[in-house]
Design an enzyme around this catalytic site. Structure first.
Site, short mmCIF file in Angstrom:
data_model
loop_
_atom_site.label_atom_id
_atom_site.label_comp_id
_atom_site.label_asym_id
_atom_site.label_seq_id
_atom_site.Cartn_x
_atom_site.Cartn_y
_atom_site.Cartn_z
N ASP A 383 6.13 1.87 1.31
CA ASP A 383 5.53 1.18 2.46
C ASP A 383 4.79 2.22 3.31
OD1 ASP A 383 4.99 -0.86 4.24
OD2 ASP A 383 6.85 -0.57 5.36
N GLU A 386 -0.79 3.64 3.74
CA GLU A 386 -2.27 3.56 3.86
C GLU A 386 -2.88 4.93 4.09
OE1 GLU A 386 -0.07 1.61 5.50
OE2 GLU A 386 -0.33 -0.04 4.08
N ASP A 471 2.52 -7.60 6.41
CA ASP A 471 3.27 -8.27 7.49
C ASP A 471 2.65 -9.60 7.90
OD1 ASP A 471 4.82 -6.07 7.28
OD2 ASP A 471 4.08 -5.10 9.09
C1 GLC Z 1 6.36 -2.44 7.79
C2 GLC Z 1 6.47 -3.22 6.49
C3 GLC Z 1 7.65 -4.15 6.57
C4 GLC Z 1 8.90 -3.35 6.88
C5 GLC Z 1 8.74 -2.57 8.18
C6 GLC Z 1 9.92 -1.66 8.46
O1 GLC Z 1 6.00 -3.27 8.83
O2 GLC Z 1 5.30 -3.89 6.18
O3 GLC Z 1 7.80 -4.88 5.38
O4 GLC Z 1 10.00 -4.21 6.99
O5 GLC Z 1 7.57 -1.77 8.09
O6 GLC Z 1 10.12 -0.76 7.47
#
Ligand code: GLC
Length: 759
Positions: A383, A386, A471
């Site tokens: 995650d 980017e 998200d």
């Molecule tokens: C980001 C991700 C989400 C995750 C959060 C905390 O917003 O897209 O899926 O739960 O970070 O790690």
């Protein structure tokens, strides 16, 4: 006072208005080389232009390594990807005659402008992850991977950047792929003048591919022959996954596992978000809240749950933190042009960012991932790659006229050809992190298919990871958008995709959750996930009635697993995504315009409800005959509920029902209900037929190893002739699995035993 008119900055306002004016066509300053090459990919002519500008120091820009096309297919599948490029010599761009009159020029050292015609009836599809309907025409699409949680009409930059555009003119589909990881702005006729333009903000040139017009299926087949296809996922990753930001401690995870099993709600995977870590330090676990990390994974495994953990790239800046120290001493972090380690804020606070462009760093990161393997973690969720930065969510200068010099691109990265500015290669960051993760898992567990999930991605990511679309929120609008968004992902080569079921941000409602599962069981990646502040949305968080509906839907997903695996197999061979627009299968005008229904493989059409309080909807049935999936699988002898195609019909859609229809001539391989895929090897498989004449291909393998690449699988052609079942082996690389097979004739309620012959 909230808004003081006297404070208006008229200079800025004028600049903004001027920016909207149509740009004057620039003069071409290009002095480099253009090499044209051509090939055929599965009989489809494809042209490639390698464009290398002359740099200010007089040298030609190096040919950029295309991570999208550089890969080595396994021996048994080489033929799927085989092609050779014929070199057509150096060309003068002006002499080229390209589809849609595509032309380009270099307007500035840091910008190339492309123009092509877009007649009014031409549809635009693909382009990866866009917050849009299926036809993305009429908008601007900026490809610069960005952590953008505001998914609304104005969301332009999102997490993924896949510059493959499909142009649809009547029955024909052509493709343009601008293979460059630099920022790109695609304007698909926003001026309503019948023209499109692309601004590519690069100083290093590009590779441009043009695919000749053909059918949609042949086009995607050719594109994925070039950029690769998804490996077969481990079977468990196709089951139900449950996540939340965050389950706070190991006791909660144990309870969660207990709830699923005791309530008989099928589930394969529990996912740990960032709070399993020690102060969000990557490659650690909290000693207070997850003291028995490894033991927990072991216990869950005994109960047939896999544990997946999130892994973000940001490494906490802390001299006492071993990973940070190693990153410094091994020179693994991105650095500013002045040579200082680039530091920004993400979850761990001030953090450094591994430079995944450097092979040495990818290797180092892969070595570190052994921590998860040693602790029994089954898969990795990447995650914030980017990469996200809390104080710099949109790092691109505004307005962007050309790409700034490398030294002014936030930080530098180390590629094969030396240092390069971050913006020029930013769109590769998530891809390369995913590649490193996939390769590491394969290295540590050579007998298992790796599971990697990533948020950021670029062309070819399907070879390494599944994706989800970031998200979203618990809104019906986001439920609706998940259809066209995932369809465009599939057309862009990425089949293993999904969105957060129930919605990530905000509070879901019981009805929304049920409607979301009705569609979610057809998302190739099937995960319920919710944000920190949101109301609980596990399937048992609401009334017993809601729980029963969701259980039934998840059970249906598990019953469809043999079919879903067959679809992945087809993807492997042809590039076909699992979720397909109706136009993939049908040539009529209504099918071409439709994006609130989709085909799930070639046999099932999904037509979901995406509005609150709606208990019926108009469903378009393309040519042929259709029956409801639920009536086909019901086994109660009430007969199947049939709809004649070629018309739109108002159909009842009670809450909790499966919004899907089966096409006549289909044979669906269906498993028994199971609590996890651990039961799959011994499940019965029943072939449900709709129609007296039908055919399909069914494949079976161990669902976990990579042996299918060494031809250890069984594959059968299944026929129904005048209502009789027949199966012939296509390939026999597998000892027939120990399971029973049945055949359910069309309209019957009695299963008949059948066999899948070995020879
Ligand atoms: C980001 C991700 C989400 C995750 C959060 C905390 O917003 O897209 O899926 O739960 O970070 O790690």
């Amino acid at each position: 006072m909230a808004f003081d008119i006297l404070q208006t900055d008229w200079t800025k306002a004028r600049a903004k208005m001027a920016a909207w004016r149509a740009p004057i066509k620039a003069r071409d300053i290009f002095t480099g080389t253009i090499v044209a090459e051509s090939t055929t990919l599965n009989d489809l002519p494809v042209s490639k232009f390698v464009v290398r500008p002359r740099l200010e120091d007089g040298h030609l820009a190096p040919i950029s390594k295309s991570f999208a096309t550089d890969f080595e297919p396994c021996e048994s599948e080489k033929s799927f990807y085989e092609h050779e490029w014929d070199l057509d010599e150096k060309v003068d761009q002006k002499s080229l005659c390209l589809p849609f009159n595509l032309t380009w020029l270099q307007a500035k050292p840091g910008r190339f402008d492309f123009h092509f015609e877009l007649p009014a009836h031409v549809r635009c599809l693909g382009l990866g992850e866009r917050f849009a309907n299926l036809n993305i025409r009429g908008n601007t699409h900026t490809l610069f991977s960005t952590d953008n949680p505001n998914h609304n009409e104005h969301a332009d930059m999102l997490y993924k950047s896949i510059p493959f555009l499909i142009l649809n003119d009547g029955p024909l589909y052509s493709g343009i792929w601008l293979d460059s990881p630099a920022p790109q702005r695609w304007d698909l006729d926003t001026e309503l003048s019948g023209t499109a333009k692309i601004e590519l903000f690069s100083r290093l040139g590009f590779n441009l591919y043009v695919f000749a017009p053909t059918t949609l299926a042949d086009l995607v087949c050719a594109f994925t022959a070039l950029t690769g296809r998804s490996a077969l996922p481990p079977l468990w990753s196709l089951g139900h996954q449950q996540c939340r930001w965050s389950y706070p401690d190991q006791a909660t995870i144990r309870d969660l596992a207990h709830e699923f099993r005791s309530r008989k709600i099928p589930c394969d995977t529990l996912v740990l978000d960032i709070d399993y870590m020690d102060e969000y330090r990557v490659f650690t676990h909290s000693r207070e809240r997850f003291p028995d990390f490894k033991k927990l994974a072991g216990e869950l495994a005994r109960d047939h749950f896999k544990l997946v953990t999130i892994v973000d790239p940001g490494v906490k800046k802390d001299e006492k933190f071993e990973v940070y120290r190693q990153g410094l001493s091994g020179d693994h972090f991105c650095k500013t042009a002045r040579g200082e380690v680039f530091i920004e804020t993400v979850w761990p606070g001030l953090s450094a960012f591994p430079d995944f462009l450097s092979e040495k760093t990818r290797q180092w990161w892969g070595d570190k991932l052994k921590f998860y393997v040693d602790n029994g973690i089954a898969g990795i969720w990447n995650d914030m790659n980017e990469p996200a930065m809390f104080n710099n969510q949109k790092p691109l200068p505004v307005p962007l006229v050309e790409l700034p010099e490398a030294q002014s691109q936030l930080f530098m990265q180390q590629g094969e050809n030396g240092a390069v500015g971050h913006f020029e290669v930013r769109n590769l960051y998530g891809f390369l992190m995913g590649q490193a993760t996939h390769q590491a898992l394969t290295r540590y567990r050579p007998k298992e298919r790796p599971f990697v999930l990533t948020r950021s991605a670029s062309t070819g990511i399907q070879r390494y990871a599944a994706v989800w679309l970031g998200d979203n929120s618990s809104w019906y609008e986001h439920l609706q958008k998940s259809l066209p968004m995932l369809l465009n992902m599939g057309l862009s080569g990425v089949p293993f995709a999904g969105v957060d079921i129930g919605g990530f941000g905000g509070d879901t409602t019981p009805e929304l959750l049920v409607r979301w599962y009705e569609i979610g069981i057809f998302y190739p990646f099937f995960r319920n996930h919710c944000a920190l502040m949101g109301r609980a949305q596990e399937p048992f968080s609401f009334s017993p009635k809601v729980e029963a509906m969701v259980r039934h839907l998840i059970e249906t997903r598990y019953r469809l697993l043999p079919y879903i695996q067959d679809l992945f197999w087809m993807h492997r061979r042809t590039g076909a995504p699992l979720m397909r627009p109706l136009a993939w299968e049908f040539e009529d005008q209504v099918s071409r315009d439709c994006d609130d229904q989709f085909m799930f493989g070639d046999s099932i059409m999904v037509a979901p409800v995406v509005q609150p309080n709606q208990r019926s909807r108009r469903v378009y049935f393309p040519e042929g005959r259709w029956c409801t999936l639920e009536s086909l699988l019901a086994d109660h002898g009430a007969g199947v509920q049939i709809y004649e195609g070629g018309q739109t019909i108002l159909v009842n859609c009670p809450l909790g029902s499966v919004p899907a229809f089966v096409r006549e001539g289909s044979i669906l391989p269906v498993a028994d209900i199971m609590q996890s895929t651990a039961e799959y090897p011994s499940t019965d498989i029943t072939f449900y037929a709709f129609g007296d004449r039908a055919s399909s291909i069914h494949k079976d393998d161990d669902g976990i190893s990579l042996d299918y690449q060494k031809q250890k699988y069984g594959e059968w052609m299944i026929y129904i002739h005048d209502g009789d079942f027949d199966a012939r082996p296509i390939f026999n690389g597998l000892t027939r699995p120990k399971r029973r097979y049945f055949f359910m004739p069309s309209g019957s309620s009695k299963k008949l035993p059948c066999d899948l012959p070995q020879h």
